[in-house]
Design an enzyme around this catalytic site. Structure first.
Site, PDB file in Angstrom:
ATOM      1  N   PHE A 142       0.841  -1.182   0.000  1.00  0.00           N
ATOM      2  CA  PHE A 142       0.000   0.000   0.000  1.00  0.00           C
ATOM      3  C   PHE A 142       0.887   1.248   0.000  1.00  0.00           C
ATOM      4  O   PHE A 142       2.114   1.141   0.019  1.00  0.00           O
ATOM      5  CB  PHE A 142      -0.919  -0.006   1.229  1.00  0.00           C
ATOM      6  CG  PHE A 142      -1.749  -1.266   1.363  1.00  0.00           C
ATOM      7  CD1 PHE A 142      -2.979  -1.362   0.755  1.00  0.00           C
ATOM      8  CD2 PHE A 142      -1.271  -2.362   2.080  1.00  0.00           C
ATOM      9  CE1 PHE A 142      -3.737  -2.525   0.858  1.00  0.00           C
ATOM     10  CE2 PHE A 142      -2.021  -3.529   2.193  1.00  0.00           C
ATOM     11  CZ  PHE A 142      -3.260  -3.600   1.573  1.00  0.00           C
ATOM     12  N   SER A 144      -6.879  -7.774  -1.059  1.00  0.00           N
ATOM     13  CA  SER A 144      -6.370  -7.180   0.172  1.00  0.00           C
ATOM     14  C   SER A 144      -6.839  -5.734   0.281  1.00  0.00           C
ATOM     15  O   SER A 144      -6.710  -4.967  -0.675  1.00  0.00           O
ATOM     16  CB  SER A 144      -4.839  -7.217   0.193  1.00  0.00           C
ATOM     17  OG  SER A 144      -4.360  -8.550   0.221  1.00  0.00           O
ATOM     18  N   CYS A 151      -3.751  -4.895   6.914  1.00  0.00           N
ATOM     19  CA  CYS A 151      -4.091  -5.587   5.672  1.00  0.00           C
ATOM     20  C   CYS A 151      -4.993  -6.778   5.985  1.00  0.00           C
ATOM     21  O   CYS A 151      -4.597  -7.698   6.691  1.00  0.00           O
ATOM     22  CB  CYS A 151      -2.816  -6.065   4.976  1.00  0.00           C
ATOM     23  SG  CYS A 151      -3.121  -6.983   3.456  1.00  0.00           S
ATOM     24  N   THR A 180      -8.025  -9.634   4.335  1.00  0.00           N
ATOM     25  CA  THR A 180      -8.405 -10.329   3.107  1.00  0.00           C
ATOM     26  C   THR A 180      -9.920 -10.395   2.971  1.00  0.00           C
ATOM     27  O   THR A 180     -10.622 -10.823   3.891  1.00  0.00           O
ATOM     28  CB  THR A 180      -7.835 -11.760   3.107  1.00  0.00           C
ATOM     29  OG1 THR A 180      -6.412 -11.702   3.206  1.00  0.00           O
ATOM     30  CG2 THR A 180      -8.219 -12.495   1.825  1.00  0.00           C
ATOM     31  N   ALA A 219      -7.919 -12.174  12.862  1.00  0.00           N
ATOM     32  CA  ALA A 219      -7.441 -13.321  13.633  1.00  0.00           C
ATOM     33  C   ALA A 219      -6.823 -12.888  14.958  1.00  0.00           C
ATOM     34  O   ALA A 219      -6.688 -11.696  15.253  1.00  0.00           O
ATOM     35  CB  ALA A 219      -6.429 -14.102  12.807  1.00  0.00           C
ATOM     36  N   HIS A 266       1.116  -4.281   7.635  1.00  0.00           N
ATOM     37  CA  HIS A 266       1.355  -5.159   8.790  1.00  0.00           C
ATOM     38  C   HIS A 266       1.666  -4.277   9.990  1.00  0.00           C
ATOM     39  O   HIS A 266       2.825  -3.920  10.228  1.00  0.00           O
ATOM     40  CB  HIS A 266       2.517  -6.119   8.515  1.00  0.00           C
ATOM     41  CG  HIS A 266       2.286  -6.986   7.328  1.00  0.00           C
ATOM     42  ND1 HIS A 266       3.309  -7.496   6.563  1.00  0.00           N
ATOM     43  CD2 HIS A 266       1.145  -7.414   6.743  1.00  0.00           C
ATOM     44  CE1 HIS A 266       2.807  -8.215   5.564  1.00  0.00           C
ATOM     45  NE2 HIS A 266       1.496  -8.175   5.665  1.00  0.00           N
ATOM     46  N   THR A 271       4.458  12.302   7.798  1.00  0.00           N
ATOM     47  CA  THR A 271       5.848  12.677   8.029  1.00  0.00           C
ATOM     48  C   THR A 271       6.018  13.062   9.490  1.00  0.00           C
ATOM     49  O   THR A 271       5.226  13.838  10.035  1.00  0.00           O
ATOM     50  CB  THR A 271       6.264  13.850   7.136  1.00  0.00           C
ATOM     51  OG1 THR A 271       6.116  13.477   5.769  1.00  0.00           O
ATOM     52  CG2 THR A 271       7.715  14.238   7.381  1.00  0.00           C
TER      53      THR A 271
END
Length: 204
Positions: free
Chosen positions: A2, A42, A49, A51, A69, A107, A152
């Site tokens: 991404f 995704s 991220c 699914t 999960a 992630h 930033t």
């Protein structure tokens, strides 16, 4: 992969624990064209991220289902999500797309807590704190992803850091609703992580 450029704000419309404490299924309403959302796609949701396992249209709105999960629930703000929670959304990067932010894996590394918010004439300034483990990857003028938004870093002091948010970003993301005490997902810059690892290997 991404870029940290949010393309929609979704809303959780249903929340179903399919294995209590281990797996939750979320249905998220959005403005994406349902015909472009394939099962297995995704989508970054507040920087995480996830699914797509199903999608459709209801009441004139597109929806998609995802599963969160145990690890996601343990490491991110997903443990606080509920029906009505608004999420920053971003579709996966395609070859040829404009890279407007920075490379983001989706992630999340952990959580940052908002220490303070200061509303300025032309922007808002947030001070956040995180763990010492993650703080070592945070540097002034470096990139960071907070709830899926590429930002930033303005200043750094020990385990705290600040970011300045322009009005456009406040308007098109959930950042406009942030307040002191809120928790947000944090993903450190991949380049910073690799640089730290190279330094560690050189020293050892």
């Amino acid at each position: 992969m991404f870029t940290g450029i949010v393309t929609d704000i979704g809303e959780i419309v249903s929340f179903t624990p399919t294995a209590p404490g281990q797996l939750h299924r979320l249905r998220i309403a959005c403005r994406y064209d349902q015909s472009t959302i394939a099962d297995g796609a995704s989508i970054a949701c507040n920087g995480v991220c996830l699914t797509v396992v199903a999608s459709g249209i209801a009441d004139g709105r597109t929806w998609f289902d995802v599963d969160t999960a145990a690890e996601t629930l343990a490491l991110t703000t997903a443990k606080h999500w509920k029906v009505g929670t608004r999420l920053n959304l971003e579709r996966a990067l395609k070859i040829g797309d404009e890279l407007g932010g920075h490379i983001v894996a989706g992630h999340a590394d952990g959580i940052a807590t908002i220490v303070s918010r200061e509303d300025l004439p032309d922007m808002a300034r947030f001070v956040l704190s995180t763990t010492r483990e993650l703080a070592r990857f945070i540097a002034t003028k470096g990139s960071i992803t907070l709830d899926g938004v590429s930002l930033t870093i303005n200043t750094v002091a020990d385990v705290t850091f600040s970011v300045l948010i322009i009005p456009h970003t406040l308007d098109v993301t959930t950042i406009g609703s942030w307040k002191a005490g809120d928790e947000v997902n944090i993903e450190v810059d991949l380049m910073a992580r690799y640089a730290a690892r190279l330094t560690e290997m050189a020293v050892s």
